[in-house]
Design an enzyme around this catalytic site. Structure first.
Site, mmCIF file in Angstrom:
data_model
loop_
_atom_site.group_PDB
_atom_site.id
_atom_site.type_symbol
_atom_site.label_atom_id
_atom_site.label_comp_id
_atom_site.label_asym_id
_atom_site.label_seq_id
_atom_site.Cartn_x
_atom_site.Cartn_y
_atom_site.Cartn_z
ATOM 1 N N TYR A 44 1.110 -1.608 -0.108
ATOM 2 C CA TYR A 44 0.417 -0.367 -0.259
ATOM 3 C C TYR A 44 0.721 1.143 -0.120
ATOM 4 O O TYR A 44 0.311 2.313 -0.325
ATOM 5 C CB TYR A 44 -1.031 -0.219 1.229
ATOM 6 C CG TYR A 44 -2.210 -1.277 1.284
ATOM 7 C CD1 TYR A 44 -2.218 -2.042 -0.054
ATOM 8 C CD2 TYR A 44 -2.776 -0.986 2.460
ATOM 9 C CE1 TYR A 44 -3.013 -2.798 0.267
ATOM 10 C CE2 TYR A 44 -2.987 -2.132 2.506
ATOM 11 C CZ TYR A 44 -3.344 -3.114 1.475
ATOM 12 O OH TYR A 44 -4.848 -4.073 1.747
ATOM 13 N N SER A 260 -11.250 5.198 5.744
ATOM 14 C CA SER A 260 -12.112 6.658 5.268
ATOM 15 C C SER A 260 -10.691 7.525 5.334
ATOM 16 O O SER A 260 -9.773 7.267 6.351
ATOM 17 C CB SER A 260 -12.899 6.647 5.731
ATOM 18 O OG SER A 260 -13.175 8.805 5.688
ATOM 19 N N LYS A 267 -15.035 9.202 12.189
ATOM 20 C CA LYS A 267 -15.711 9.478 13.369
ATOM 21 C C LYS A 267 -16.565 8.816 13.710
ATOM 22 O O LYS A 267 -17.252 7.947 14.362
ATOM 23 C CB LYS A 267 -15.742 11.478 14.252
ATOM 24 C CG LYS A 267 -16.160 10.979 15.246
ATOM 25 C CD LYS A 267 -16.819 13.210 15.166
ATOM 26 C CE LYS A 267 -16.650 12.853 17.319
ATOM 27 N NZ LYS A 267 -18.551 12.559 17.434
#
Length: 312
Positions: A44, A260, A267
């Site tokens: 990644y 995300s 959150k």
């Protein structure tokens, strides 16, 4: 008790295309919100940022290393047994860690060994490699015995491939987890039940669906988070469709790893512990299953160990 018992949900930092510093800032933000499970990989290209962020949050007293759960992955070009430990050691050096909590075989597909992660021939065709998954697994067992990883597992393995490991003569350590695509449109009931019977935790990637990038995503499957049922259930609970989807898998005993880099969504993805779905709602969501993958990896469907030809 599962090694994942205290880790719902988790954050998955995947993209190698993210701007410099994005993973670093997102990990620090996620730790502040309460996340402790981070899923990454050498391939990644952002483990240096993730490691730096975690080390800084340890240094400032926000968390202790033993409170962090990091999963790393063995890429396809490092399946030969002699390359497994060096690949893990490279991840550890990049992260600045002494160990990872979980190290998994990312795919049962071996590529031509080397540092070119996506080897191709002069015609652009991927170059595969004949490897013994059981020998690769033995090399992972040796890494665990050496203390370089606390646990070992797999990803994208079907039942046949799991049985190959589980039935291996002289097996020292069973896979603790199998990371696979899992969401209301692809609920994986048979694989989930098989893994439960063998005390293997399912870790669900793409739990919110995925991007609409036609180069690697199956666009026959409609956008998950626009489903009217999920939106309706979310409104009933004062939650988003994404929160309903994550809660659905958590209640099924599936570890979720949403990706995300948006602080607001990071959150929100964590705020799924103040409500529960009813039995009727769970059954209704299960009824959405279409048995269609978003992530088909068709570019490697001619590999002898391509895992998605089998039913599960």
């Amino acid at each position: 008790m599962s090694i994942f018992s205290h880790l719902y949900p988790s954050v998955w930092f995947y993209s190698c295309q993210t701007p410099k510093g994005t993973a670093y800032e997102s990990v620090k933000c996620a730790i502040n919100f309460g996340y402790r499970h981070f899923d990454g990989a050498l391939v990644y290209f952002n483990e240096h940022e993730i490691g730096q962020a975690i080390c800084e949050k340890i240094a400032d007293g926000t968390v202790k290393r033993e409170e962090i759960f990091y999963c790393g992955k063995l890429w396809n070009t490092f399946h030969p047994p002699e390359l497994v430990r060096p690949a893990l050691e490279k991840t550890l050096k990049t992260l600045q860690f002494d160990y990872v909590d979980l190290y998994i075989i990312e795919l049962p597909l071996a590529f031509k060994p080397g540092d070119t992660f996506y080897p191709r021939d002069e015609n652009g065709k991927y170059i595969y490699h004949k490897a013994d998954l059981c020998a690769t697994w033995e090399a992972l067992e040796a890494c665990k015995d050496a203390g370089l990883t606390k646990s070992i597992g797999v990803s994208n393995f079907n039942r046949r491939q799991l049985e190959m490991i589980l039935n291996k003569p002289g097996l020292k350590h069973k896979p603790v987890s199998n990371q696979v695509e899992c969401h209301p449109y692809f609920t994986q009931p048979k694989l989930l039940e098989y893994c439960r019977q063998n005390n293997i935790v399912i870790v669900g990637y793409s739990p919110l669906g995925t991007s609409r990038d036609a180069s690697w995503v199956n666009l026959k499957c409609p956008p998950l988070l626009e489903d009217p049922l999920l939106v309706s259930i979310g409104k009933k609970h004062g939650k988003s469709a994404a929160q309903v989807v994550l809660r659905f898998n958590v209640q099924r005993g599936v570890v979720v790893i949403p990706k995300s880099f948006n602080q607001k969504r990071i959150k929100e993805d964590f705020e799924i512990f103040d409500f529960s779905l009813t039995e009727d709602e769970m059954k209704a969501i299960e009824g959405l299953n279409k048995n269609i993958r978003f992530v088909e990896l068709l570019m490697w469907s001619d590999h002898p160990e391509y895992p998605f030809h089998d039913e599960y």
